[in-house]
Design a protein around this motif. Structure first.
Motif, PDB file in Angstrom:
ATOM      1  N   TRP A  24      19.645 -22.596  28.932  1.00  0.00           N
ATOM      2  CA  TRP A  24      19.094 -23.663  29.780  1.00  0.00           C
ATOM      3  C   TRP A  24      20.021 -24.879  29.788  1.00  0.00           C
ATOM      4  CZ3 TRP A  24      17.694 -28.622  28.469  1.00  0.00           C
ATOM      5  CH2 TRP A  24      17.062 -29.349  29.471  1.00  0.00           C
ATOM      6  N   SER A  25      20.539 -25.232  28.598  1.00  0.00           N
ATOM      7  CA  SER A  25      21.429 -26.390  28.526  1.00  0.00           C
ATOM      8  C   SER A  25      22.741 -26.117  29.251  1.00  0.00           C
ATOM      9  CB  SER A  25      21.677 -26.786  27.078  1.00  0.00           C
ATOM     10  OG  SER A  25      22.410 -25.783  26.410  1.00  0.00           O
ATOM     11  N   LEU A  26      23.236 -24.891  29.206  1.00  0.00           N
ATOM     12  CA  LEU A  26      24.445 -24.559  29.960  1.00  0.00           C
ATOM     13  C   LEU A  26      24.203 -24.634  31.454  1.00  0.00           C
ATOM     14  CD1 LEU A  26      26.006 -21.526  28.079  1.00  0.00           C
ATOM     15  CD2 LEU A  26      26.850 -23.853  28.168  1.00  0.00           C
ATOM     16  N   GLU A  32      29.139 -30.575  30.292  1.00  0.00           N
ATOM     17  CA  GLU A  32      30.212 -30.747  31.264  1.00  0.00           C
ATOM     18  C   GLU A  32      31.100 -31.947  30.941  1.00  0.00           C
ATOM     19  OE1 GLU A  32      31.083 -28.957  34.044  1.00  0.00           O
ATOM     20  OE2 GLU A  32      29.698 -27.426  33.330  1.00  0.00           O
ATOM     21  N   ASP A  33      30.529 -33.097  30.611  1.00  0.00           N
ATOM     22  CA  ASP A  33      31.302 -34.325  30.455  1.00  0.00           C
ATOM     23  C   ASP A  33      30.984 -34.953  29.102  1.00  0.00           C
ATOM     24  OD1 ASP A  33      32.965 -36.416  30.952  1.00  0.00           O
ATOM     25  OD2 ASP A  33      31.530 -37.499  32.186  1.00  0.00           O
TER      26      ASP A  33
END
Length: 58
Positions: A24-26, A32-33
């Motif tokens: 879910w977090s991916l 990403e940042d």
């Protein structure tokens, strides 16, 4: 030995929950940042950039 019949399914459910949270977090781009978030907290939005330094002639 009977406790294993309880612990194995509980462990599998907890592992699948953790794996689901990771995916879910991916999917929601939580990783990403990483550098931008770390630097953004240090700078205020109201800061104005400093004028460039003038070079002195020697």
């Amino acid at each position: 030995m009977n406790i294993l019949h309880l612990l194995i399914p509980v462990t599998l459910v907890m592992g699948l929950t953790g794996l689901g949270a990771f995916f879910w977090s991916l999917r929601n781009r939580q990783y990403e940042d990483l550098e931008g978030d770390a630097e953004r907290i240090l700078h205020d939005d109201n800061d104005t950039p400093m004028p460039p330094r003038k070079e002195t002639i020697r």
